[in-house]
Design an enzyme around this catalytic site. Sequence first.
Site, mmCIF file in Angstrom:
data_model
loop_
_atom_site.group_PDB
_atom_site.id
_atom_site.type_symbol
_atom_site.label_atom_id
_atom_site.label_comp_id
_atom_site.label_asym_id
_atom_site.label_seq_id
_atom_site.Cartn_x
_atom_site.Cartn_y
_atom_site.Cartn_z
ATOM 1 N N ILE A 83 0.839 -1.211 0.000
ATOM 2 C CA ILE A 83 0.000 0.000 0.000
ATOM 3 C C ILE A 83 0.872 1.259 0.000
ATOM 4 C CG2 ILE A 83 -1.947 -1.166 1.068
ATOM 5 C CD1 ILE A 83 -1.197 -0.040 3.743
ATOM 6 N N GLY A 117 2.079 -6.423 8.588
ATOM 7 C CA GLY A 117 2.413 -6.877 7.239
ATOM 8 C C GLY A 117 3.860 -7.273 7.044
ATOM 9 N N ALA A 118 4.774 -6.413 7.412
ATOM 10 C CA ALA A 118 6.182 -6.661 7.091
ATOM 11 C C ALA A 118 6.705 -7.894 7.818
ATOM 12 C CB ALA A 118 7.022 -5.438 7.451
ATOM 13 N N LEU A 120 14.142 -3.920 8.161
ATOM 14 C CA LEU A 120 14.362 -4.752 6.981
ATOM 15 C C LEU A 120 14.959 -3.958 5.831
ATOM 16 C CD1 LEU A 120 10.967 -6.611 7.324
ATOM 17 C CD2 LEU A 120 13.246 -7.495 7.910
ATOM 18 N N PRO A 126 16.194 0.242 5.644
ATOM 19 C CA PRO A 126 16.135 1.547 6.311
ATOM 20 C C PRO A 126 15.466 2.629 5.458
ATOM 21 C CG PRO A 126 18.419 0.788 6.097
ATOM 22 C CD PRO A 126 17.555 -0.279 5.518
ATOM 23 N N GLU A 163 2.964 1.985 11.820
ATOM 24 C CA GLU A 163 1.986 2.642 12.681
ATOM 25 C C GLU A 163 2.658 3.312 13.870
ATOM 26 O OE1 GLU A 163 -1.957 0.284 11.458
ATOM 27 O OE2 GLU A 163 -1.091 -0.352 13.347
#
Lengths: 726, 316
Positions: A467, A510-511, A612, A614, A687
């Site tokens: 997204i 998600g990640a 994961l 930067p 978030e």
Amino acid sequence: MEFNQPAGNNLFDNARVVGKPLNRIDGPLKVTGTAPYAYERHDVVANQLYGYPVGSAISHGRIVSMETEAAKASPGVRAVVTTLDIEPLGIWNYNVARLFGGDKVEHYHQAIAVVVADTFEQARAAAALIETEYEEGEPADFDLDAAFERVEGSGEPGTLVGDVEGAFRSAAAVVDQKYRTPSQTHAMMEPHAAIVDWSDGGEMTVWTSNQMIEWNRQSLATNFDIDPDTIRVESPYIGGGFGGKLWLRADEVLAAIGSRAAKAPVKLALPRPFMMNNTTHRSATVQRIRLAAGADGKLTGIWHEAASHSLPGGRGENATAQTPFFYAAPNRRVQHHIIEMSLPEASDMRAPGEASGLMALEVAMDEMAEALEMDPVEFRILNDTQVNPSDPDQPFSERHFVECLKRGAEAFGWNDRNRTPAGKREGQWLIGHGMAGAYRGAPTLNSGARVRLSGGKLIVETDMTDIGTGSYTILAQTAAEVMGLTVEDVDMRLGNSAYPVSSGSGGQFGAASSTAGVYAACLALREKIAERLKVEDPEFRDGRVIAGDSDTALADLDGEIVAEDTMKFGDFKKGYKLATFGAHFVEVAVHRGSGEIRVRRMVAVADSGRILNPITARSQVIGGMTMGVGAALSEEMALDTGRGMFANHDLAGYEVAVHADIPEQEVIFLDTVDEISSPLKAKGVGELGLCGVAAAVANAVYNATGVRVRDYPVTLDKIIDRMPAV
Amino acid sequence: MKAFSYEKMTDPAKAAARAAEVEGAKFLAGGTNLLDLMKLEIEAPVHIIDVNGLGLDEITETEDGGLRIGTLVSNTALSADARIRREYPLLTRAIAAGASGQLRNKATTGGNLLQRTRCPYFYDPDQPCNKRKPGSGCAALSKGAFSRQLGIIGTSDACIATHPSDMAVAMRALDATVETVTPTGMTRRIALEDLHVLPGDTPDKETSLLPGELITAVTLPAPVGGAQKYHKVRDRASYAFALVSVALIRQPDGSGRVALGGVAPKPWRSLEADAELPNGARAVMTKLLNGARPTEENAFKITLAERTLAAMLAEE
Ligand SMILES: Cc1cc2nc3c(=O)[nH]c(=O)nc-3n(C[C@H](O)[C@H](O)[C@H](O)COP(=O)(O)OP(=O)(O)OC[C@H]3O[C@@H](n4cnc5c(N)ncnc54)[C@H](O)[C@@H]3O)c2cc1C
Ligand code: SF4
């Protein structure tokens, strides 16, 4: 594959690709305007017609009749379907308002008709010709403040630890204040949009913009009472979602109904003025926070009671989400009330709960530090905890909040600030500094992927979405890492229901989740390759498989080798509290005449496990900080309490921060890993970047002016009366 | 958007005559306001007369030492003009504070003056609005309505909308005059002060222009000098309409002029208030905002206007 114990040492600890600052691989497509977004996919199916929605002009009541003759006779019109023409649709798990069907109106601009025509202009013109007769419901109450007063103290608290009242009786210092946050809308650039081909009423194909492919498919199946396996959903590129696209919305539903009626594929985007009231939003909150502390500065009691609005059955906005866990205190009472109101559907928006909760809690903490005559940073350090304070047997997996505070204070020059409110002026501007802590949960969801190796190139397929967060890039990095390939060797394919079900994008899960899914699939592929080569524990590096004397190029393996797996996150995690932490430091300038507030400098520190990438992680955090400035200073869905609707309806009326509002932003990532979270030892960051920002701004405004505002957004009309004369 | 016919004209007088002849005709200049309103059917002209072929896009000197600004001079060109920047910096500052670069490239001088209000209810065809639909009522004045942005003075019981232009506020302070051509081919000169009319019982009537009358230019009298400032107050730093804007021209002897935007259905200025300038911001606003009738939500604009002017006066 199951993740059922701490990750331990693994290949990500000596990563070559993961954790490196790679530019996003979908960047060129986006900056050249060639990434195919839903509404622009003219090529996916021939003869697309255009749909246009009609929304209810009342907030609640009943539709008596709809006059559609003129619309049907309007040029180019192929179909008109009103909500009276069909039975109420089903409602899937997370939606509460009905998306279409039947005569009941639950909120303003709820979809009540769709017009399908040859062109967009024809559909829009015809839609304006539909006349609707309503029977308005009983006058309703939209006053959240009054509702909070009615329910305060009633019901069972969600968290109740120790003797809260006792703590307040014996406290050396007490803060007891009410805070308000307004309803907010996601205001993503790309509106909800879809092309749906359901021409024959059989198989349904949906090209859309949605964060959660599988939820979307299940939700469509429930709405239309059809077999989910007859539905195909594609959403490879998403122009922002922020939680607004977690759910099925009217764009897909109306396009599907229009397609079935017109017997042709239909594309439909929700017009911007319609989005405000038709789609979901973050509910306003009213929060009463009481803090008790001893003379030593230690919190002895935390009492947080909040209310938010929702349609019946909804979740509202739980502003107390962080309060059971963030700060140490032996006595605690936490409660969230959901107030039913016929407003548009309240639902999740970036960091649901914590975003609003920290806007209040972190101001209360500032007020308590002031009452104790303590430095707000020191005060927070003193009240840190390494265990879940509501359940002390549960440790945090990793918690480096104190380090966030210290690093941030140092980078910002916190100790050099002026400590006296309204004590620093530069020309026309009063200068202030503020800070806040940040907390956001770190959930993970099961996530699957399929990988295909052929000619040394790897295709990765997963229904995971991007997204704008960087999923394409971090997943390619993960696959390249595990397979010993370069990112250029990896072809990422996302957002398609033909691919294995992933976590999707939301809740900052998600990640961490989807990279674990790709890792699982790649490990399965490695096993297949090892089997084929009859070697044990081979090493995958530089495009080769190496084990003892055996050394084979992946490119030399014949045919296509396919593997699929899903990472399932095991129960062992429940033994730990997982969360992400941060600290925000902000400098503001407040015009001494007009009271205009401008942010001048921002520093954020994030403790989110392994970073994961930067570059993409920093983008997430600065995006969150930007959204936080909007939340602090300008974003507000203006509720018309007489009509039960949000009156500001576009990006001119709902003011998000623009470029000129955003100054230098510095982001510091702590070098931490969390082996309880995922095999990559990663947690979310998207978030966290928003959490606490607005409070840091509000605290800085207080420091600049001496005026404490507890009612967001902090706008000039709330401070000029209390500012000194010019 | 309703279907309409379109024609592009090259002669101003003929364009005016044509516009008067075809009922429901409208001029199209930059289109940045009109087209948006047409998409929502807030405006539904049956005939569009495109004025972009009329010329009228130059800034020339007038005999009395002022400037004549053709109606089709874009906001970007006007604010960047060297003579404007040097002699009328107030105008440059006001225009640059408005909209965005892209919009200013398209926006024209006449179009900017005639842009319509940004009242949120005016923009929502599902709500009553006397300006959009005469006699339907004013949603902004009902209980619980959102009126923070709206007007505090010059308003009526039928409508409390403001005129949103920044450019017009500066022009008002500069004593600009609007030049028009009427449908009968006559040239008219209207003081900017008289271009916009107060809503009274007919908020749908916004100007003193005759049906079909075309704005051809705005003239500025000879430069008045002084320190010229424009403070546009808004919640975010750019791309927002004014909560209040203050245009100030101040002469070395302390005399000068003040005009306000964001408070009224037209740029708000009075000579009695100007005369109070040597006595400070409070004295000016006491006169200028005398008779203000704010709503509960926008009463802050009175304090805001005064404080903003006070800070501007304290600046040197
Ligand atoms: C998102 C957004 C933000 C904005 N922010 C600001 C702001 O902060 N400050 C500000 O001042 N403005 C702002 N604007 C408004 C902008 O300045 C106006 O839209 C613009 O000036 C209108 O000029 P135009 O040439 O495009 O007019 P058009 O849209 O072409 O016309 C507007 C009206 O004028 C009439 N008209 C045009 N030319 C003539 C003529 N020669 N004679 C008679 N009638 C004529 C048209 O018939 C129409 O009714 C904003 C607009 C948008 C969309
Ligand atoms: S204030 Fe004027 S423009 Fe706004 S709703 Fe009332 S009548 Fe319409």
